[in-house]
Write a protein that holds these residues in place. Structure first.
Motif, PDB file in Angstrom:
ATOM      1  N   LEU A 156      -9.779  90.418 -10.439  1.00  0.00           N
ATOM      2  CA  LEU A 156      -8.623  90.263 -11.201  1.00  0.00           C
ATOM      3  C   LEU A 156      -7.820  91.483  -9.982  1.00  0.00           C
ATOM      4  N   HIS A 157      -8.009  92.242  -9.653  1.00  0.00           N
ATOM      5  CA  HIS A 157      -7.811  93.201  -8.313  1.00  0.00           C
ATOM      6  C   HIS A 157      -7.599  92.436  -6.842  1.00  0.00           C
ATOM      7  N   ALA A 158      -8.257  91.381  -7.074  1.00  0.00           N
ATOM      8  CA  ALA A 158      -8.388  90.371  -5.856  1.00  0.00           C
ATOM      9  C   ALA A 158      -7.190  89.290  -5.722  1.00  0.00           C
ATOM     10  N   ARG A 159      -6.574  89.374  -7.037  1.00  0.00           N
ATOM     11  CA  ARG A 159      -5.357  88.200  -7.061  1.00  0.00           C
ATOM     12  C   ARG A 159      -3.714  89.174  -6.571  1.00  0.00           C
ATOM     13  N   TYR A 160      -4.095  90.390  -6.561  1.00  0.00           N
ATOM     14  CA  TYR A 160      -3.261  91.328  -6.272  1.00  0.00           C
ATOM     15  C   TYR A 160      -3.423  91.358  -4.856  1.00  0.00           C
ATOM     16  N   VAL A 161      -4.510  91.097  -4.412  1.00  0.00           N
ATOM     17  CA  VAL A 161      -4.762  91.041  -2.183  1.00  0.00           C
ATOM     18  C   VAL A 161      -4.146  89.975  -2.011  1.00  0.00           C
ATOM     19  N   GLY A 162      -3.787  88.382  -2.793  1.00  0.00           N
ATOM     20  CA  GLY A 162      -3.367  87.496  -2.452  1.00  0.00           C
ATOM     21  C   GLY A 162      -3.922  86.620  -3.476  1.00  0.00           C
ATOM     22  N   PRO A 163      -2.971  85.581  -3.626  1.00  0.00           N
ATOM     23  CA  PRO A 163      -3.398  84.726  -4.604  1.00  0.00           C
ATOM     24  C   PRO A 163      -4.584  83.336  -4.336  1.00  0.00           C
ATOM     25  N   ASP A 164      -4.824  83.589  -3.202  1.00  0.00           N
ATOM     26  CA  ASP A 164      -5.877  82.777  -2.419  1.00  0.00           C
ATOM     27  C   ASP A 164      -7.218  83.721  -1.934  1.00  0.00           C
ATOM     28  N   ALA A 165      -7.099  84.780  -2.223  1.00  0.00           N
ATOM     29  CA  ALA A 165      -8.681  85.653  -1.670  1.00  0.00           C
ATOM     30  C   ALA A 165      -9.622  85.439  -2.415  1.00  0.00           C
ATOM     31  N   ASP A 166      -9.825  85.090  -3.405  1.00  0.00           N
ATOM     32  CA  ASP A 166     -11.098  84.832  -3.599  1.00  0.00           C
ATOM     33  C   ASP A 166     -10.350  83.088  -4.783  1.00  0.00           C
ATOM     34  N   LEU A 167     -10.516  82.665  -3.652  1.00  0.00           N
ATOM     35  CA  LEU A 167     -10.523  80.681  -4.947  1.00  0.00           C
ATOM     36  C   LEU A 167     -11.223  80.198  -4.923  1.00  0.00           C
ATOM     37  N   GLY A 168     -12.548  80.871  -4.831  1.00  0.00           N
ATOM     38  CA  GLY A 168     -13.891  80.364  -4.586  1.00  0.00           C
ATOM     39  C   GLY A 168     -14.626  80.709  -5.578  1.00  0.00           C
ATOM     40  N   ARG A 169     -14.407  81.631  -6.762  1.00  0.00           N
ATOM     41  CA  ARG A 169     -14.442  82.038  -7.684  1.00  0.00           C
ATOM     42  C   ARG A 169     -13.452  81.563  -9.208  1.00  0.00           C
ATOM     43  N   THR A 170     -12.742  81.937  -8.891  1.00  0.00           N
ATOM     44  CA  THR A 170     -11.451  80.617  -9.424  1.00  0.00           C
ATOM     45  C   THR A 170     -11.888  79.574  -9.495  1.00  0.00           C
ATOM     46  N   LYS A 171     -12.162  79.056  -8.689  1.00  0.00           N
ATOM     47  CA  LYS A 171     -12.558  77.697  -9.656  1.00  0.00           C
ATOM     48  C   LYS A 171     -13.993  77.658  -9.983  1.00  0.00           C
ATOM     49  N   GLY A 172     -14.686  78.120  -9.518  1.00  0.00           N
ATOM     50  CA  GLY A 172     -16.063  78.361 -10.317  1.00  0.00           C
ATOM     51  C   GLY A 172     -15.864  78.986 -11.678  1.00  0.00           C
ATOM     52  N   ARG A 173     -14.715  79.325 -12.084  1.00  0.00           N
ATOM     53  CA  ARG A 173     -14.976  80.351 -13.176  1.00  0.00           C
ATOM     54  C   ARG A 173     -14.435  79.135 -14.184  1.00  0.00           C
ATOM     55  N   TRP A 174     -13.453  78.396 -14.129  1.00  0.00           N
ATOM     56  CA  TRP A 174     -12.820  77.491 -14.515  1.00  0.00           C
ATOM     57  C   TRP A 174     -13.797  76.401 -14.889  1.00  0.00           C
TER      58      TRP A 174
END
Lengths: 394, 362
Positions: free
Chosen positions: B29-47
């Motif tokens: 979640l903190h990564a999202r505050y750095v930038g919405p695309d900062a950790d997109l790999g993890r976002t996609k994997g999560r969904w």
């Protein structure tokens, strides 16, 4: 999850409703139960309830009950308040002492006390608090001294609800003078007519003697009237306290019924009725919030009842419950008095748009005692913080 | 009367909670505050991990590829999404968009397709109004603009629009809309304005049917945001309880002071009594009860109040550390503030209840 009632439960509700409609006296018929005459009026009504087998529906049939489950008890309570049933003069006995007696009592105690408690023949009061031991109950100093065949009680109890007129008292006394705090306490069942008992009634906020101080001067209690083991008083008392804070003292119907009337009062109130301004803008939100809290208490009770039926014992959540219902009660009545505005302090019955306005003032005074008795809400918040949130004791 | 969850329901909730806990940590979640695309790999994997649990089709009929379960099965899962402050629209997809779209003739096959492809979904264009709903989508020259759409990262958008007096509901894929992120306090839920072109192929229903469905849409949105709010309460209170137990001042844990205890106990009591209201509302929607509008408004007003109080006392009991950007509290607190106000705040739902109850009591 199934939030409907079974057919037998619905039939039970109809039977209770029909009986209560025919037998509950009209509001105002019984005099205040905190007066000598009113106390007797209420005992007569308890006898009527008992004869109809409605005074203690969840008890065994042998003691005048119907042996029904906790859901049926809640249904009965809903119907009782819907019918406008009076406050129960026997409540300290049937709701507080009885669960403890069923858990810890001897056969002989059950035989001697339960039926008379259920019929209102014997009204019980509670002898716990002392002048120097209120919220800090473990600090009690009244003593019990062993003598041949029983015990001699000495000391002073206070804030005994119904104490002015009650026939019997359930109390805790220090039976081991060497033991400290929670240890060395014993629970006794006491005859208020015994030699050495002196009662001094205390006027409550409304001027009536709803509670009393009770002095004990070498009062003899037989061994057979010890409830639970000698020195086990704290454990036995906490079982009662759980009942008092939890669902057995304050069934939700009491609040949902008042909250529904509060909503009617709001609907019957128009601009200019309250101190010259439109209450819908200023008070409506407070009213609906009180109504919702009453409704939430009902739902929470059904949830707890489901757990209890599955064998769960109510623990620290009884403290959360006690905070909630006592504040709901104050909030409902406070909102009603605000809707009444400048006329709220008048005792005479008034009416607005077909809605009866009497009883809100008495109800408010009664509600104000809720956050204080049965362990103040401050003590309950400590319990919630320590046992539900795991905060350190301090 | 049985006000409890079955063992199967509790087990499903617990299974989902474990996956969410693994895939959605405070660091994510903190990564999202750095930038919405900062950790997109993890976002996609999560969904993907969420879609693999089949929870998105929980309320959908089996012939459309769903599990044919109901809101009582889903409600606890939505609470768990709140506990972890999930950045993806799990309960919005499973509890709001899919069941609504699947109830229309044109929408049903699209939901089947979306379930097969593991898509996420969000919605916008309608909000509770004074008496009925109000439409927030504006139209200019054939192009529609829908503001305040949460989860702008979603794959599928259910959007409400009124065209020449005709109320319409559309279902549109991400590559057919323009998503413009709107900066907001809670950066983990990506608020956006969606610009799109309503057409016959995107429309799934209109007129009287759409009008009924918009009320259902808003009730569902209120119910599932209420569930997330209670999960957020749980998260904030448990974080705060741990903190005040460890943090020492005057030589003792600050949680041993009654002032701190009473703040937290008050919030815990609010949570305790909001829960049964939430579960009753889920039951009412699941069984199509006539009282569902009342029950949902009750659940949302109590959940919003509980979350506001939990956020307030959690911040206060933390002291200055809770006021920092680097500590975890603000992640949950900002989501709580946003959801507390969205889909009807506590007061507007109480106003709805006043109208409903006075009408019912005659």
């Amino acid at each position: 999850m199934d939030l409907t009632f079974t057919e037998p439960q619905q039939a039970f509700r109809q039977e209770a409703r029909a009986w209560l409609e025919a037998n509950v006296p009209k509001p105002g018929t019984l005099r205040s139960l905190d007066t000598k005459e009113g106390f007797e009026d209420h005992r007569v009504f308890e006898r009527t309830l008992f004869d109809g087998r409605w005074s203690v529906v969840s008890w065994p049939e042998a003691f005048g009950g119907r042996d029904v489950g906790i859901m049926e008890w809640l249904i009965f309570e809903e119907e009782y308040y819907r019918a406008g049933g009076p406050r129960r003069v026997s409540q300290n006995g049937i709701f507080l002492l009885a669960p403890t007696l069923f858990e810890f009592g001897t056969e002989s105690q059950l035989t001697r006390y339960m039926s008379k408690m259920a019929s209102g023949e014997e009204i019980w009061c509670q002898g716990w608090s002392e002048p120097d031991a209120g919220s800090d109950l473990a600090g009690i100093r009244s003593k019990a001294t062993k003598v041949d065949g029983g015990w001699l009680l000495n000391g002073q109890k206070t804030w005994c609800s119904r104490g002015a007129f009650a026939h019997r008292c359930f109390g805790i006394f220090r039976s081991d003078p060497e033991a400290d705090r929670h240890r060395g306490l014993t629970y006794y069942l006491i005859d208020m007519a015994a030699p050495g008992v002196t009662v001094r009634p205390i006027g409550q906020l409304d001027g009536e003697t709803g509670f009393a101080e009770v002095f004990f001067d070498d009062v003899f209690v037989a061994d057979e009237d010890v409830l639970g083991g000698i020195g086990e008083g704290w454990k036995v008392a906490m079982a009662t306290a759980g009942s008092e804070r939890g669902i057995s003292l304050r069934s939700p119907a009491r609040y949902t019924e008042a909250a529904g009337k509060l909503m009617d009062l709001l609907a019957a109130t128009s601009a200019g009725d309250v101190n010259g301004f439109d209450p819908r803008a200023a008070i409506a939100d407070e009213v609906v919030r009180a109504y919702l809290d009453a409704e939430a208490y009902k739902l929470h009770t059904y949830m707890t009842a489901t757990k209890v039926r599955a064998g769960h014992k109510v623990g620290a959540e009884a403290s959360a419950t006690k905070i909630f219902w006592s504040e709901v009660d104050v909030n409902i009545h406070q909102a009603a008095l605000r809707l009444l505005g400048e006329g709220a302090d008048l005792y005479e019955a008034v009416e607005r748009g077909g809605v009866d306005l009497s009883e809100w003032l008495d109800g408010y005074l009664f509600a104000l005692s809720g956050p204080i008795y049965a362990g103040t809400n401050e003590i309950q918040r400590n319990v919630v913080a320590e046992r539900m949130l795991g905060l350190p004791r301090g | 009367m049985d006000f409890s969850f079955s063992d199967d329901q509790l087990e499903l909730r617990s299974t989902v909670a474990t996956v969410l806990g693994d895939w959605c940590t405070p660091a994510d979640l903190h990564a999202r505050y750095v930038g919405p695309d900062a950790d997109l790999g993890r976002t996609k994997g999560r969904w993907s991990a969420i879609a693999d649990l089949f929870v998105c089709g929980l309320l959908i009929d089996e012939e459309l590829g769903g599990l044919a379960m109901d809101d009582v099965d889903l409600i606890g899962i939505a609470e768990e999404a709140g506990v972890v402050v999930l950045p993806e629209p799990l309960s919005t997809t499973a509890g709001v968009v899919f069941p609504l779209a699947a109830s229309t003739t044109a929408g049903a096959p699209r939901v089947k397709d979306a379930l097969e492809r593991g898509l996420s979904a969000t919605f916008g264009g309608a909000a509770f109004g004074a008496k009925h709903h109000k439409i927030t989508t504006t139209v200019s020259g054939g192009e529609a603009s829908t503001p305040r759409v949460g989860y702008g990262t979603a794959d599928l958008f259910l959007l409400v629009v009124e065209l020449a007096g005709d109320l319409q509901i559309h279902l549109i894929e991400r590559d057919e809309v323009a998503v413009t992120p709107t900066p907001s306090l809670d950066l983990t839920r990506e608020m956006a304005t969606v610009t799109w072109s309503p057409s016959g192929t995107t429309m799934i229903c209109s007129g009287g049917e759409a009008s009924l469905l918009v009320e259902q849409l808003l009730q569902r949105a209120a119910l599932y945001s209420a569930a997330e709010l209670l999960g957020l309460c749980e998260a904030m209170l448990s974080l705060t309880a741990s903190y005040v137990t460890e943090r020492k001042q005057f030589g003792v844990p600050v949680g041993s002071f009654q002032a701190v205890k009473h703040h937290l106990a008050g919030a815990r009591v609010r949570l305790e009594f909001a829960r049964p209201a939430l579960y009753r509302a889920a039951y009412s929607l699941a069984t199509g009860a006539e009282t569902s509008a009342h029950d949902v408004s009750m659940a949302k007003s109590m959940a919003s109040d509980a979350a506001d109080e939990a956020a307030r006392v959690s911040l206060q009991c933390h002291g200055a550390i809770g006021y920092t950007f680097e500590y975890d509290l603000h992640l949950a607190m900002k989501r709580a503030w946003a959801l507390s106000a969205d889909f009807g705040d506590a007061r507007s739902h109480r106003a709805r209840i006043f109208d409903l109850v006075t009408a019912a009591r005659g």
